[in-house]
Design an enzyme around this catalytic site. Structure first.
Site, PDB file in Angstrom:
ATOM      1  N   GLY A 146       1.005  -1.092   0.086  1.00 45.01           N
ATOM      2  CA  GLY A 146       0.113  -0.069  -0.119  1.00 45.01           C
ATOM      3  C   GLY A 146       0.679   1.169  -0.169  1.00 45.01           C
TER       4      GLY A 146
ATOM      5  N   ALA B 104       1.963   3.514  -2.155  1.00 42.67           N
ATOM      6  CA  ALA B 104       1.631   4.519  -3.047  1.00 42.67           C
ATOM      7  C   ALA B 104       0.133   5.328  -2.102  1.00 42.67           C
ATOM      8  CB  ALA B 104       0.718   4.492  -3.923  1.00 42.67           C
ATOM      9  N   GLY B 105       0.090   4.784  -1.149  1.00 45.52           N
ATOM     10  CA  GLY B 105      -1.527   5.735  -0.021  1.00 45.52           C
ATOM     11  C   GLY B 105      -0.870   5.979   0.581  1.00 45.52           C
TER      12      GLY B 105
ATOM     13  N   VAL C 176      -0.785  -3.377   9.125  1.00 43.79           N
ATOM     14  CA  VAL C 176      -1.082  -2.522  10.143  1.00 43.79           C
ATOM     15  C   VAL C 176      -2.376  -2.213   9.047  1.00 43.79           C
ATOM     16  CG1 VAL C 176      -0.531   0.131   9.403  1.00 43.79           C
ATOM     17  CG2 VAL C 176       0.921  -1.173  10.146  1.00 43.79           C
ATOM     18  N   GLY C 177      -2.568  -2.415   8.258  1.00 42.23           N
ATOM     19  CA  GLY C 177      -4.003  -2.707   7.169  1.00 42.23           C
ATOM     20  C   GLY C 177      -4.989  -3.239   8.007  1.00 42.23           C
ATOM     21  N   ASN C 178      -6.639  -2.794   8.172  1.00 38.78           N
ATOM     22  CA  ASN C 178      -7.751  -3.578   9.233  1.00 38.78           C
ATOM     23  C   ASN C 178      -8.217  -4.630   8.897  1.00 38.78           C
ATOM     24  OD1 ASN C 178      -6.845  -1.875  11.778  1.00 38.78           O
ATOM     25  ND2 ASN C 178      -7.445   0.281  10.373  1.00 38.78           N
TER      26      ASN C 178
ATOM     27  N   ASP D 279      -2.690   3.525  19.199  1.00 43.71           N
ATOM     28  CA  ASP D 279      -3.555   3.205  19.989  1.00 43.71           C
ATOM     29  C   ASP D 279      -3.108   3.928  22.019  1.00 43.71           C
ATOM     30  OD1 ASP D 279      -5.480   2.316  18.251  1.00 43.71           O
ATOM     31  OD2 ASP D 279      -4.564   1.111  18.889  1.00 43.71           O
TER      32      ASP D 279
ATOM     33  N   ARG E 252      -1.996   6.930  21.925  1.00 41.99           N
ATOM     34  CA  ARG E 252      -2.911   8.180  22.016  1.00 41.99           C
ATOM     35  C   ARG E 252      -3.999   8.187  24.041  1.00 41.99           C
ATOM     36  NH1 ARG E 252      -6.471   5.148  16.738  1.00 41.99           N
ATOM     37  NH2 ARG E 252      -6.524   7.146  15.816  1.00 41.99           N
TER      38      ARG E 252
ATOM     39  N   HIS F 218      -7.508  -4.391  18.151  1.00 37.17           N
ATOM     40  CA  HIS F 218      -7.172  -2.744  17.728  1.00 37.17           C
ATOM     41  C   HIS F 218      -8.904  -2.959  17.331  1.00 37.17           C
ATOM     42  CE1 HIS F 218      -6.016   0.970  15.622  1.00 37.17           C
ATOM     43  NE2 HIS F 218      -6.298   0.004  15.058  1.00 37.17           N
TER      44      HIS F 218
HETATM   45  N1  LIG Z   1      -3.175  -0.869  13.090  1.00 38.95           N
HETATM   46  C1  LIG Z   1      -3.549   0.820  12.821  1.00 38.95           C
HETATM   47  O1  LIG Z   1      -3.371   1.888  14.068  1.00 38.95           O
HETATM   48  C2  LIG Z   1      -3.597   1.947  11.475  1.00 38.95           C
HETATM   49  C3  LIG Z   1      -4.281   3.693  11.759  1.00 38.95           C
HETATM   50  C4  LIG Z   1      -4.448   3.746  10.534  1.00 38.95           C
HETATM   51  C5  LIG Z   1      -5.303   3.493   9.759  1.00 38.95           C
HETATM   52  N2  LIG Z   1      -4.749   1.904   9.327  1.00 38.95           N
HETATM   53  C6  LIG Z   1      -5.337   0.901   8.489  1.00 38.95           C
HETATM   54  O2  LIG Z   1      -4.239   1.424   7.366  1.00 38.95           O
HETATM   55  C7  LIG Z   1      -4.935   0.484   6.287  1.00 38.95           C
HETATM   56  C8  LIG Z   1      -4.261   1.938   4.540  1.00 38.95           C
HETATM   57  O3  LIG Z   1      -4.721   3.519   5.385  1.00 38.95           O
HETATM   58  P1  LIG Z   1      -4.466   3.999   4.234  1.00 38.95           P
HETATM   59  O4  LIG Z   1      -5.032   5.153   4.924  1.00 38.95           O
HETATM   60  O5  LIG Z   1      -2.912   4.210   3.796  1.00 38.95           O
HETATM   61  O6  LIG Z   1      -5.379   4.023   2.949  1.00 38.95           O
HETATM   62  P2  LIG Z   1      -5.166   3.907   1.958  1.00 38.95           P
HETATM   63  O7  LIG Z   1      -6.509   4.255   1.082  1.00 38.95           O
HETATM   64  O8  LIG Z   1      -5.045   5.891   1.838  1.00 38.95           O
HETATM   65  O9  LIG Z   1      -4.096   3.384   0.687  1.00 38.95           O
HETATM   66  C9  LIG Z   1      -3.967   2.192   1.041  1.00 38.95           C
HETATM   67  C10 LIG Z   1      -3.519   1.160  -0.273  1.00 38.95           C
HETATM   68  O10 LIG Z   1      -2.956   0.176  -0.229  1.00 38.95           O
HETATM   69  C11 LIG Z   1      -2.830   0.060  -1.753  1.00 38.95           C
HETATM   70  N3  LIG Z   1      -3.617  -1.581  -1.817  1.00 38.95           N
HETATM   71  C12 LIG Z   1      -4.697  -1.747  -2.212  1.00 38.95           C
HETATM   72  N4  LIG Z   1      -4.942  -3.516  -2.092  1.00 38.95           N
HETATM   73  C13 LIG Z   1      -3.708  -3.874  -1.100  1.00 38.95           C
HETATM   74  C14 LIG Z   1      -3.233  -4.904  -2.248  1.00 38.95           C
HETATM   75  N5  LIG Z   1      -3.936  -6.339  -2.057  1.00 38.95           N
HETATM   76  N6  LIG Z   1      -1.821  -4.949  -1.859  1.00 38.95           N
HETATM   77  C15 LIG Z   1      -0.417  -4.019  -2.496  1.00 38.95           C
HETATM   78  N7  LIG Z   1      -1.430  -2.340  -2.482  1.00 38.95           N
HETATM   79  C16 LIG Z   1      -2.864  -2.449  -2.029  1.00 38.95           C
HETATM   80  C17 LIG Z   1      -4.212   1.219  -2.253  1.00 38.95           C
HETATM   81  O11 LIG Z   1      -3.907   0.922  -4.097  1.00 38.95           O
HETATM   82  C18 LIG Z   1      -3.209   2.124  -1.717  1.00 38.95           C
HETATM   83  O12 LIG Z   1      -2.824   2.887  -2.398  1.00 38.95           O
HETATM   84  C19 LIG Z   1      -6.320   0.617   6.253  1.00 38.95           C
HETATM   85  O13 LIG Z   1      -6.813  -0.830   6.693  1.00 38.95           O
HETATM   86  C20 LIG Z   1      -6.781   1.611   7.740  1.00 38.95           C
HETATM   87  O14 LIG Z   1      -7.773   0.811   8.020  1.00 38.95           O
HETATM   88  C21 LIG Z   1      -4.392   1.269  10.510  1.00 38.95           C
HETATM   89  O1  LIG Z   2      -9.587   4.193  12.752  1.00 36.21           O
HETATM   90  C1  LIG Z   2      -9.879   3.564  11.455  1.00 36.21           C
HETATM   91  O2  LIG Z   2     -10.179   2.984  10.622  1.00 36.21           O
HETATM   92  C2  LIG Z   2      -8.067   3.802  11.468  1.00 36.21           C
HETATM   93  C3  LIG Z   2      -6.489   3.318  12.179  1.00 36.21           C
HETATM   94  O3  LIG Z   2      -7.569   2.114  12.672  1.00 36.21           O
HETATM   95  C4  LIG Z   2      -6.970   4.138  13.681  1.00 36.21           C
HETATM   96  O4  LIG Z   2      -6.657   3.858  14.609  1.00 36.21           O
HETATM   97  O5  LIG Z   2      -7.273   5.138  13.434  1.00 36.21           O
END
Ligand SMILES: NC(=O)c1ccc[n+]([C@@H]2O[C@H](COP(=O)([O-])OP(=O)(O)OC[C@H]3O[C@@H](n4cnc5c(N)ncnc54)[C@H](O)[C@@H]3O)[C@@H](O)[C@H]2O)c1
Ligand SMILES: O=C(O)C[C@H](O)C(=O)O
Length: 328
Positions: free
Chosen positions: A11, A13-14, A129-131, A159, A162, A187
């Site tokens: 991810g 580019a996200g 990290v991805g949820n 968390d 925070r 989480h």
């Molecule tokens: N654990 C935590 O504390 C926490 C905190 C914040 C965000 N997150 C999670 O992190 C994730 C990413 O958040 P973001 O804001 O960067 O999202 P975003 O949409 O800005 O970026 C996600 C990126 O992942 C890419 N992607 C999607 N499927 C993919 C795959 N199969 N392989 C590789 N890349 C892929 C997309 O093209 C995109 O560029 C979300 O699931 C979000 O909920 C977790």
């Molecule tokens: O809350 C969300 O979905 C994004 C991330 O898990 C966060 O805790 O900020």
């Protein structure tokens, strides 16, 4: 000069990627003497945007950045990597819980787990990290059984950070004076930020903040709902603070923990503290001088904490049932 380590970020580019990559390349994650090669993994449609991120990384002329591998191919992306930071997945929108993403995101972690097992370096460590990150980590781990269970992590450090800041603000002290903040469990909105064992200047939080009603209610719900509050305010989920927490997590995992302190990260439960064996649950964790980690075993758990931990562990068990067929 040390040999470079290879760090995969999915991810890339996200939103989170846009903050995270520059912190890794600048040395914030592994230190000022550790060169890195970044493996940037994206889906095909995001490759043009990723190309822009690569240009910006090049334009920083980071002395520690020794190579960039941008790709949509998982075998190439995870080849020889020492760390895999699994960020890529869909974030939730307002009104959703993180587990509502399981149907969309869960299957991503099957292929990624398999590709990590097949291609990564023998010492690979994986941070999801991805949820919903705990259960996504469970899926990836179960699809890569050749990799020891103690190399898999899911992120609850945001968390912890925070929670520490909320306590510091309430007590009117600098955040560096808050220690021993364990987040237990998932989480999610059931996570338990354990103020009973946290310390401010070495003193119990309940001595410094005698308002137990605030601690048991407002404090916990503020931390549990912080992600949703950010989505409501920004229209997008947390990104810079999430990237910062990724940096903090990895640094904590590679740096011996200060004597008596601990930090939060979700790991594979072996049954400690009566947490169901086999789930990925957040615990108070310490990193030892030899680089291994352990669960801090001497943390008292009273009735209030036990109830909260049971609730969040039960949610993790429910999530595991929802993804049974993805566990290989
Ligand atoms: N654990 C935590 O504390 C926490 C905190 C914040 C965000 N997150 C999670 O992190 C994730 C990413 O958040 P973001 O804001 O960067 O999202 P975003 O949409 O800005 O970026 C996600 C990126 O992942 C890419 N992607 C999607 N499927 C993919 C795959 N199969 N392989 C590789 N890349 C892929 C997309 O093209 C995109 O560029 C979300 O699931 C979000 O909920 C977790
Ligand atoms: O809350 C969300 O979905 C994004 C991330 O898990 C966060 O805790 O900020």
């Amino acid at each position: 000069m040390k040999a470079p380590i290879r760090v995969a970020v999915t991810g890339a580019a996200g939103q989170i990627g846009y903050s995270l990559l520059f912190r890794i390349a600048s040395g914030s994650m592994f230190g000022p003497d550790q060169p890195v090669i970044l493996h940037l993994i994206e889906i095909e449609p995001a490759l043009p945007a990723l190309g822009g991120v690569v240009m910006e990384l090049q334009d920083c002329a980071f002395p520690l950045l020794k190579g960039i591998v941008p790709t949509a191919n998982l075998d190439e992306g995870f080849a020889g990597v020492n760390w895999a930071l699994l960020v890529g997945s869909v974030p939730r929108k307002a009104g959703m819980e993180r587990k509502d993403l399981l149907g969309i995101n869960g299957k991503i972690f099957i292929g990624q787990g398999k590709a990590i097992e097949k291609n990564a370096a023998p010492d690979v460590r994986v941070l999801v990290v991805g949820n919903p990150c705990n259960t996504n980590c469970l899926i990836a781990m179960n699809n890569a059984r050749g990799i020891p269970a103690n190399r898999w992590f899911a992120m609850t450090r945001l968390d912890e950070n925070r929670a520490k800041m909320q306590l510091a603000l309430k007590a009117g002290v600098d955040v560096t004076r808050v220690s021993n903040l364990a987040v237990w469990g998932n989480h999610s909105a059931t996570m338990y930020p354990d103020f009973y064992n946290a310390r401010i200047d070495g003193r119990h939080v309940t001595e410094v903040i005698p308002d137990v009603h605030w601690l048991q209610n407002d404090f916990i719900s503020t931390v549990q709902q912080r992600g949703a509050s950010i989505i409501k305010a920004r229209g997008l989920s947390s990104a810079a603070s999430a990237a910062n927490a990724v940096v903090d997590t990895v640094r904590s995992l590679v740096t011996p923990t200060t004597e008596g302190d601990w930090y939060s990260v979700a790991v594979h439960s072996e049954g400690d503290y009566d947490v169901e064996k086999g789930i990925i649950s957040s615990f108070p964790i310490r990193t030892n001088a030899d680089g291994s980690w352990e669960i801090a075993k001497w943390v008292p758990v009273g009735d209030f904490s036990r109830e909260k931990i049971t609730a969040t562990v039960n949610e993790l068990k429910e999530e595991r049932e929802l993804v049974r067929e993805l566990l290989g």
